[in-house]
Design a protein around this motif. Structure first.
Motif, PDB file in Angstrom:
ATOM      1  N   LEU A   1      42.634 -42.937  -6.871  1.00 31.22           N
ATOM      2  CA  LEU A   1      42.877 -44.372  -6.743  1.00 31.22           C
ATOM      3  C   LEU A   1      42.576 -45.122  -8.034  1.00 31.22           C
ATOM      4  N   SER A   2      41.450 -44.820  -8.654  1.00 27.55           N
ATOM      5  CA  SER A   2      41.064 -45.559  -9.858  1.00 27.55           C
ATOM      6  C   SER A   2      42.074 -45.360 -10.975  1.00 27.55           C
ATOM      7  N   SER A   3      42.543 -44.136 -11.145  1.00 29.06           N
ATOM      8  CA  SER A   3      43.495 -43.862 -12.231  1.00 29.06           C
ATOM      9  C   SER A   3      44.812 -44.579 -12.005  1.00 29.06           C
ATOM     10  N   TYR A   4      45.346 -44.500 -10.792  1.00 26.95           N
ATOM     11  CA  TYR A   4      46.655 -45.095 -10.541  1.00 26.95           C
ATOM     12  C   TYR A   4      46.604 -46.608 -10.485  1.00 26.95           C
ATOM     13  N   LYS A   5      45.492 -47.174 -10.027  1.00 25.45           N
ATOM     14  CA  LYS A   5      45.368 -48.626 -10.068  1.00 25.45           C
ATOM     15  C   LYS A   5      45.349 -49.129 -11.505  1.00 25.45           C
ATOM     16  N   THR A   6      44.603 -48.433 -12.367  1.00 19.05           N
ATOM     17  CA  THR A   6      44.537 -48.829 -13.766  1.00 19.05           C
ATOM     18  C   THR A   6      45.884 -48.675 -14.446  1.00 19.05           C
ATOM     19  N   LEU A   7      46.547 -47.537 -14.197  1.00 15.87           N
ATOM     20  CA  LEU A   7      47.845 -47.299 -14.820  1.00 15.87           C
ATOM     21  C   LEU A   7      48.901 -48.275 -14.303  1.00 15.87           C
TER      22      LEU A   7
ATOM     23  N   LEU B   1      51.973 -44.217  -6.069  1.00 17.83           N
ATOM     24  CA  LEU B   1      51.847 -45.673  -5.970  1.00 17.83           C
ATOM     25  C   LEU B   1      52.184 -46.157  -4.564  1.00 17.83           C
ATOM     26  N   HIS B   2      53.198 -45.572  -3.948  1.00 21.09           N
ATOM     27  CA  HIS B   2      53.562 -45.970  -2.589  1.00 21.09           C
ATOM     28  C   HIS B   2      52.469 -45.588  -1.593  1.00 21.09           C
ATOM     29  N   ALA B   3      51.863 -44.418  -1.802  1.00 20.07           N
ATOM     30  CA  ALA B   3      50.753 -44.022  -0.934  1.00 20.07           C
ATOM     31  C   ALA B   3      49.574 -44.971  -1.100  1.00 20.07           C
ATOM     32  N   LEU B   4      49.319 -45.382  -2.329  1.00 19.21           N
ATOM     33  CA  LEU B   4      48.245 -46.338  -2.603  1.00 19.21           C
ATOM     34  C   LEU B   4      48.520 -47.675  -1.928  1.00 19.21           C
ATOM     35  N   ARG B   5      49.770 -48.106  -1.948  1.00 18.48           N
ATOM     36  CA  ARG B   5      50.135 -49.381  -1.336  1.00 18.48           C
ATOM     37  C   ARG B   5      50.020 -49.336   0.183  1.00 18.48           C
TER      38      ARG B   5
ATOM     39  N   ALA C   1      44.086 -43.050   3.221  1.00 20.60           N
ATOM     40  CA  ALA C   1      44.944 -41.872   3.407  1.00 20.60           C
ATOM     41  C   ALA C   1      45.400 -41.307   2.067  1.00 20.60           C
ATOM     42  N   ALA C   2      45.684 -42.175   1.109  1.00 19.91           N
ATOM     43  CA  ALA C   2      46.100 -41.696  -0.211  1.00 19.91           C
ATOM     44  C   ALA C   2      44.993 -40.914  -0.890  1.00 19.91           C
ATOM     45  N   GLU C   3      43.757 -41.390  -0.748  1.00 22.27           N
ATOM     46  CA  GLU C   3      42.640 -40.676  -1.359  1.00 22.27           C
ATOM     47  C   GLU C   3      42.416 -39.326  -0.695  1.00 22.27           C
ATOM     48  N   VAL C   4      42.600 -39.251   0.623  1.00 20.07           N
ATOM     49  CA  VAL C   4      42.470 -37.980   1.329  1.00 20.07           C
ATOM     50  C   VAL C   4      43.522 -36.984   0.840  1.00 20.07           C
ATOM     51  N   MET C   5      44.715 -37.474   0.529  1.00 17.43           N
ATOM     52  CA  MET C   5      45.793 -36.603   0.062  1.00 17.43           C
ATOM     53  C   MET C   5      45.643 -36.214  -1.408  1.00 17.43           C
ATOM     54  N   GLY C   6      44.598 -36.690  -2.066  1.00 18.11           N
ATOM     55  CA  GLY C   6      44.343 -36.288  -3.443  1.00 18.11           C
ATOM     56  C   GLY C   6      44.779 -37.275  -4.498  1.00 18.11           C
ATOM     57  N   VAL C   7      45.199 -38.489  -4.100  1.00 20.46           N
ATOM     58  CA  VAL C   7      45.595 -39.500  -5.073  1.00 20.46           C
ATOM     59  C   VAL C   7      44.338 -40.125  -5.676  1.00 20.46           C
TER      60      VAL C   7
ATOM     61  N   LEU D   1      59.526 -44.402 -10.612  1.00 20.90           N
ATOM     62  CA  LEU D   1      59.309 -44.533  -9.174  1.00 20.90           C
ATOM     63  C   LEU D   1      59.824 -43.323  -8.393  1.00 20.90           C
ATOM     64  N   ARG D   2      60.779 -42.579  -8.946  1.00 25.34           N
ATOM     65  CA  ARG D   2      61.292 -41.394  -8.272  1.00 25.34           C
ATOM     66  C   ARG D   2      60.461 -40.149  -8.573  1.00 25.34           C
ATOM     67  N   SER D   3      59.461 -40.280  -9.425  1.00 24.96           N
ATOM     68  CA  SER D   3      58.623 -39.153  -9.801  1.00 24.96           C
ATOM     69  C   SER D   3      57.381 -39.093  -8.910  1.00 24.96           C
ATOM     70  N   ARG D   4      56.508 -38.198  -9.240  1.00 21.47           N
ATOM     71  CA  ARG D   4      55.242 -38.061  -8.520  1.00 21.47           C
ATOM     72  C   ARG D   4      54.415 -39.342  -8.616  1.00 21.47           C
ATOM     73  N   VAL D   5      54.550 -40.022  -9.740  1.00 18.57           N
ATOM     74  CA  VAL D   5      53.810 -41.273  -9.927  1.00 18.57           C
ATOM     75  C   VAL D   5      54.234 -42.311  -8.898  1.00 18.57           C
ATOM     76  N   GLY D   6      55.541 -42.414  -8.678  1.00 16.79           N
ATOM     77  CA  GLY D   6      56.032 -43.382  -7.697  1.00 16.79           C
ATOM     78  C   GLY D   6      55.534 -43.085  -6.301  1.00 16.79           C
ATOM     79  N   ARG D   7      55.526 -41.806  -5.927  1.00 11.11           N
ATOM     80  CA  ARG D   7      55.027 -41.448  -4.591  1.00 11.11           C
ATOM     81  C   ARG D   7      53.544 -41.773  -4.462  1.00 11.11           C
TER      82      ARG D   7
END
Length: 343
Positions: free
Chosen positions: A230-236, A213-217, A222-228, A205-211
């Motif tokens: 969505l499909s990959s992080y939702k699956t993971l 996930l929080h953007a997705l939540r 906005a998370a997709e605009v920032m380059g997250v 949660l303190r890594s890039r992955v955590g940030r």
């Protein structure tokens, strides 16, 4: 002095006040949090030597459920996805361990832990692919369906899973050098797994992955605009959540020494979600408080009224959520913030 000069003197702004020294809430809060964790670990190591075996068993199960709720918190509290089928991944880890120990003589117990977590991770990954296109009630219904059909499915493969009778297994025996009783040995095995799980989740949660996930939540657009992605992080998120549940199911098999389909009904998934909400979504101690709720509240409800334990259970949930809408962990944080600090 003229009247104009006098008016200018009266209108002259007062000198700016010296900036106030900010309260050391951030670093101090972080330092005290680690102090609280150290004290909690010390109490956890001391407790099994002071309690009777049954209470040691109860604390062991609290740690098992805490690992499972840690994965659910990752999915619901940090990624903002809903799941009513977390008990199914818990069952997958438990049955993977039971099948390995039952069908392969001499299988080391520690080897079953990564295997059970890996199988649950792959199942969560496979389930996350279709689920990434769903949200809200639709996603909740799909996950609920998984929890409903798993128990009947396990009963159909009788040669592998033992059917309705389940599988009975030997528990890990304490080595002679430890000097521990069997219940204490199981407790410390579970404690090691729980501490490792919390450290892994904290690092994640303190890594890039955590940030991400929080953007997705918070806001998917906005998370997709920032380059997250969505499909990959939702699956993971589903895969990681299932991995923690699978590890918890593995330790559950070690502790209980028995698995059956009736132990993993849909009620388990609903109780886990209720326990996490009561404990506190997206908080550090929420899974642990939720595990205490999952372990003790149903038994307390049974003791209060044998005829209607479900009614007592529901009323207790309503009462807790009325007093602490953000969960017990959120209530504790609010109470700590009200403590006056010295400037």
């Amino acid at each position: 002095m003229s009247e104009t000069d006098s008016a200018q003197v009266k209108r002259a702004p007062a000198p700016p006040a010296a900036p106030r020294r900010p309260a050391p809430a951030g670093p101090l809060a972080g330092r005290w949090r680690w102090v609280a964790i150290a004290l909690l670990l010390a109490a956890a190591c001391y407790a099994p030597f002071q309690l009777v075996p049954f209470h040691v068993f109860q604390l062991t199960m609290v740690l098992v459920y805490a690992v499972a709720l840690l994965g659910l918190n990752l999915l619901v509290g940090h990624a903002g996805q809903i799941s009513l089928g977390h008990g199914a991944f818990f069952a997958v880890g438990a049955y993977t361990t039971a099948i390995l120990l039952d069908h392969w003589d001499g299988m080391p117990y520690p080897v079953t832990l990564p295997l059970a977590a890996g199988v649950a991770f792959l199942l969560g990954l496979a389930f996350g692919v279709p689920a990434m296109r769903l949200r809200g009630l639709y996603l909740a219904l799909v996950t609920l369906a998984m929890a409903i059909f798993l128990a009947p499915l396990l009963k159909r493969f009788e040669e592998l899973t033992g059917g309705s009778m389940g599988l009975t297994l030997a528990k890990p025996a304490p080595p002679a050098w430890s000097g521990l009783a069997p219940d204490q040995w199981l407790y410390f095995l579970t404690l090691v797994v729980a501490v490792a799980a919390f450290l892994l989740a904290h690092s994640l949660l303190r890594s890039r992955v955590g940030r991400a996930l929080h953007a997705l939540r918070d806001n998917e657009i906005a998370a997709e605009v920032m380059g997250v992605r969505l499909s990959s992080y939702k699956t993971l998120a589903f895969a990681w959540s299932a991995m923690f549940a699978g590890a918890a199911g593995c330790v559950y098999t070690w502790v209980i020494g028995f698995v059956s389909p009736d132990s993993f009904t849909v009620n388990l998934s609903i109780t886990m979600l209720a326990g996490l909400v009561v404990g506190g979504l997206g908080t550090l101690f929420g899974p642990l408080l939720g595990a205490l709720f999952v372990m003790f509240v149903p038994s307390i409800s049974q003791d209060i009224n044998d005829a209607a334990p479900g009614v007592i259970f529901g009323l207790l949930i309503i009462a807790v959520m009325y007093v602490a809408p953000t969960g017990l962990a959120g209530l504790a944080e609010r109470l700590i913030k009200k403590i006056p600090r010295k400037e």
